[in-house]
Design a protein around this motif. Structure first.
Motif, PDB file in Angstrom:
ATOM      1  N   ILE A   1      -3.819  22.597 -11.103  1.00 15.77           N
ATOM      2  CA  ILE A   1      -3.156  23.011  -9.860  1.00 15.77           C
ATOM      3  C   ILE A   1      -2.002  23.980 -10.175  1.00 15.77           C
ATOM      4  CG2 ILE A   1      -3.739  21.031  -8.436  1.00 15.77           C
ATOM      5  CD1 ILE A   1      -0.400  21.071 -10.142  1.00 15.77           C
ATOM      6  N   GLU A   2      -1.567  24.680  -9.125  1.00 19.00           N
ATOM      7  CA  GLU A   2      -0.429  25.607  -9.227  1.00 19.00           C
ATOM      8  C   GLU A   2       0.613  25.194  -8.189  1.00 19.00           C
ATOM      9  OE1 GLU A   2       0.692  30.366  -8.846  1.00 19.00           O
ATOM     10  OE2 GLU A   2      -1.291  29.630  -8.277  1.00 19.00           O
ATOM     11  N   VAL A   3       1.883  25.166  -8.616  1.00 18.89           N
ATOM     12  CA  VAL A   3       2.972  24.793  -7.708  1.00 18.89           C
ATOM     13  C   VAL A   3       3.302  25.987  -6.811  1.00 18.89           C
ATOM     14  CG1 VAL A   3       5.351  24.003  -7.540  1.00 18.89           C
ATOM     15  CG2 VAL A   3       3.913  23.228  -9.441  1.00 18.89           C
ATOM     16  N   ILE A   4       3.251  25.759  -5.500  1.00 21.08           N
ATOM     17  CA  ILE A   4       3.550  26.850  -4.559  1.00 21.08           C
ATOM     18  C   ILE A   4       4.868  26.624  -3.809  1.00 21.08           C
ATOM     19  CG2 ILE A   4       1.125  27.490  -4.246  1.00 21.08           C
ATOM     20  CD1 ILE A   4       1.116  25.874  -1.669  1.00 21.08           C
ATOM     21  N   GLU A   5       5.396  25.389  -3.859  1.00 21.04           N
ATOM     22  CA  GLU A   5       6.646  25.100  -3.139  1.00 21.04           C
ATOM     23  C   GLU A   5       7.245  23.805  -3.688  1.00 21.04           C
ATOM     24  OE1 GLU A   5       8.136  24.130   1.427  1.00 21.04           O
ATOM     25  OE2 GLU A   5       6.194  25.146   1.104  1.00 21.04           O
ATOM     26  N   ARG A   6       8.574  23.732  -3.670  1.00 17.27           N
ATOM     27  CA  ARG A   6       9.242  22.521  -4.107  1.00 17.27           C
ATOM     28  C   ARG A   6      10.161  22.020  -3.010  1.00 17.27           C
ATOM     29  NH1 ARG A   6      14.225  21.830  -8.345  1.00 17.27           N
ATOM     30  NH2 ARG A   6      14.452  19.581  -8.099  1.00 17.27           N
ATOM     31  N   ASP A   7      10.116  20.709  -2.757  1.00 21.16           N
ATOM     32  CA  ASP A   7      10.993  20.067  -1.782  1.00 21.16           C
ATOM     33  C   ASP A   7      11.644  18.866  -2.455  1.00 21.16           C
ATOM     34  OD1 ASP A   7      12.324  19.111   0.398  1.00 21.16           O
ATOM     35  OD2 ASP A   7      10.541  18.380   1.453  1.00 21.16           O
ATOM     36  N   GLY A   8      12.821  19.110  -3.095  1.00 20.32           N
ATOM     37  CA  GLY A   8      13.470  18.048  -3.844  1.00 20.32           C
ATOM     38  C   GLY A   8      12.664  17.690  -5.071  1.00 20.32           C
ATOM     39  N   LEU A   9      12.238  16.431  -5.130  1.00 18.84           N
ATOM     40  CA  LEU A   9      11.416  15.966  -6.254  1.00 18.84           C
ATOM     41  C   LEU A   9       9.939  15.947  -5.910  1.00 18.84           C
ATOM     42  CD1 LEU A   9      13.659  13.030  -7.521  1.00 18.84           C
ATOM     43  CD2 LEU A   9      13.523  15.368  -8.406  1.00 18.84           C
ATOM     44  N   LYS A  10       9.562  16.604  -4.850  1.00 17.95           N
ATOM     45  CA  LYS A  10       8.162  16.641  -4.406  1.00 17.95           C
ATOM     46  C   LYS A  10       7.678  18.083  -4.429  1.00 17.95           C
ATOM     47  CE  LYS A  10       7.570  15.767  -0.136  1.00 17.95           C
ATOM     48  NZ  LYS A  10       7.540  15.005   1.138  1.00 17.95           N
ATOM     49  N   LEU A  11       6.450  18.268  -4.929  1.00 19.33           N
ATOM     50  CA  LEU A  11       5.874  19.596  -5.051  1.00 19.33           C
ATOM     51  C   LEU A  11       4.669  19.754  -4.126  1.00 19.33           C
ATOM     52  CD1 LEU A  11       5.849  19.958  -8.961  1.00 19.33           C
ATOM     53  CD2 LEU A  11       7.687  20.580  -7.356  1.00 19.33           C
ATOM     54  N   LYS A  12       4.554  20.945  -3.558  1.00 14.86           N
ATOM     55  CA  LYS A  12       3.347  21.280  -2.803  1.00 14.86           C
ATOM     56  C   LYS A  12       2.503  22.171  -3.710  1.00 14.86           C
ATOM     57  CE  LYS A  12       1.666  22.656   1.705  1.00 14.86           C
ATOM     58  NZ  LYS A  12       2.026  23.070   3.078  1.00 14.86           N
TER      59      LYS A  12
END
Length: 441
Positions: free
Chosen positions: A405-416
């Motif tokens: 997978i590739e990380v497209i967004e980060r929200d705190g300690l959670k990744l989209k």
């Protein structure tokens, strides 16, 4: 007709003169002399003018204080249009700056059991406690001129500075330093009756059979300046102002910057009314530069420690006040060293740690665009390994264990994340090649 006129004049001049009521503005000066003291006395003078008082009665009890404020008070008394009486009460002190103020009064009174003098300048900080000879000569000449202008003994007044001479109340009267003795305020006021003083070139004679005392309260502005012009409080405010502002830069937020700015403004206001040593100011500035350098180029606390030492040394020699109480010169260096090292060390440690945490967070936060492997996934959520770290992930796609997978967004300690198709296609190609090789076998 001439006889009648002569008799009329004799009758007129033989009538008793009606003495007026003496109206006195009374003000107390206790503790160290500072800008607040001057503002209090200026307020008392304005009050006396407004109420048309005949005299200003100052109850003086001080061990010394700030030279610049003392000079302002002396100037106020020397140019006063209203007679100024300074009284040192029983049990009170009149040393250093206080003795200069007493000399500048139109009428100086002391109670038995008091003393005056000991105005020798002293150096603040580390090193020799003596000051430069030119400073001693300046203050000695200044005190001598004041005594001469008031008709007091200039040679004895000069010895207050050059020899730290101290006189008891009785000795001060004998040496023509004060005008008379009084055991209390009532006696001091009653003994004014019949005395004459020269006020700005005109002679004023006190002639009264009753008097009224109007007490003058300390104004709010004087109370504020009395606090912030104290070297001890100014040092604390300066340290807090510097460190809180820098702390705010490393960890932006409304509270640290606001409190730091207020502390720094109050400190500068207090420092603006005292004599400042330029070397001390430069050392404080150097300490600030060293702390900023520590934040920009981390040296594991070396520059931070140097910052604390530089600021403490700067504060030790920052205040150039030669007429403060004797106890001040012993207590102030210890106070500054304790507060500076303790508070400065704690604040420096906190600032460096916060800066390190922010740099670490900044580094950790740079995961967008990185790739990783899915560890588990169901119902749109799961876990993945990214850059050797395990993160909670979310995706609109259906993912399986092992998917890249590739990380497209980060929200705190959670990744989209989103699925990378390249690895999937490579797996299909590898599978087809395995099938062909099997057919050939």
């Amino acid at each position: 007709m001439r006889v009648f006129a002569l008799v009329f004049l004799i009758l007129i001049f033989s009538l008793p003169v009606q003495a007026e009521e003496l109206k006195i503005a009374r003000v107390e000066v206790r503790g160290e002399i500072n800008e607040g003291t001057y503002l209090t006395l200026q307020h008392a003078y304005d009050f006396a003018q407004k109420e048309k008082c005949n005299a200003i009665f100052v109850v003086l009890d001080t061990p010394g204080g700030v030279l610049s404020s003392t000079q302002k008070i002396v100037q106020l008394f020397m140019n006063s249009e209203i007679p100024v009486i300074v009284f040192v009460p029983r049990g009170g002190m009149c040393a250093s700056a206080g003795s200069i103020i007493l000399l500048s009064a139109h009428i100086a009174v002391m109670a038995n059991g008091t003393a005056v003098g000991a105005a020798t300048p002293v150096n603040i900080g580390f090193g020799s406690p003596t000051v430069e000879k030119k400073t001693v000569n300046y203050i000695a000449g200044y005190v001598k001129d004041i005594a001469s202008a008031r008709g007091r003994n200039p040679e004895v007044a000069e010895k207050f500075v050059t020899q730290a001479l101290t006189l008891t109340a009785g000795e001060a009267l004998k040496e023509h330093i004060i005008d008379y003795l009084a055991d209390n305020e009532v006696e001091a006021i009653e003994k004014l009756n019949g005395k004459s003083v020269i006020v700005n070139g005109r002679e004023i004679t006190f002639n009264f059979d009753s008097y009224r005392v109007l007490n003058v309260n300390k104004p709010i502005q004087a109370s504020i300046y009395e606090a912030i012009s104290s070297p001890q409080l100014s040092a604390i405010l300066l340290i807090l102002g510097i460190y809180l502002l820098i702390f705010g830069l490393t960890s932006p937020g409304l509270v640290p910057e606001t409190v730091g700015a207020i502390c720094l403004i109050l400190a500068l206001a207090g420092l603006g009314v005292v004599n400042i040593n330029q070397i001390g100011a430069l050392l404080v500035v150097l300490g600030v530069i060293l702390l900023i350098a520590e934040l920009v180029t981390p040296t594991y606390g070396v520059l931070g420690a140097g910052s604390v030492v530089s600021i403490v040394l700067g504060l030790l020699v920052l205040f150039n006040e030669p007429l403060m109480p004797e106890s001040f010169y012993d207590a102030f260096p210890k106070f500054v060293a304790g507060i500076g090292i303790g508070l400065g060390g704690i604040m420096t440690f906190m600032i460096i740690k916060v800066a390190q945490i922010r740099r670490k967070k900044s580094s950790v936060g740079e995961v967008v665009g990185l790739s990783g492997d899915v560890l588990e996934f169901s119902n749109g959520r799961g876990f993945a390994r990214v850059r050797g770290e395990i993160w909670r992930i979310e995706s609109d796609e259906e993912l399986n264990k092992g998917d890249e997978i590739e990380v497209i967004e980060r929200d705190g300690l959670k990744l989209k994340v989103r699925k990378i198709e390249r690895r999937g296609r490579a797996d299909k190609r590898d599978s087809k090649m395995d099938e062909k090789s099997g057919e050939q076998d």
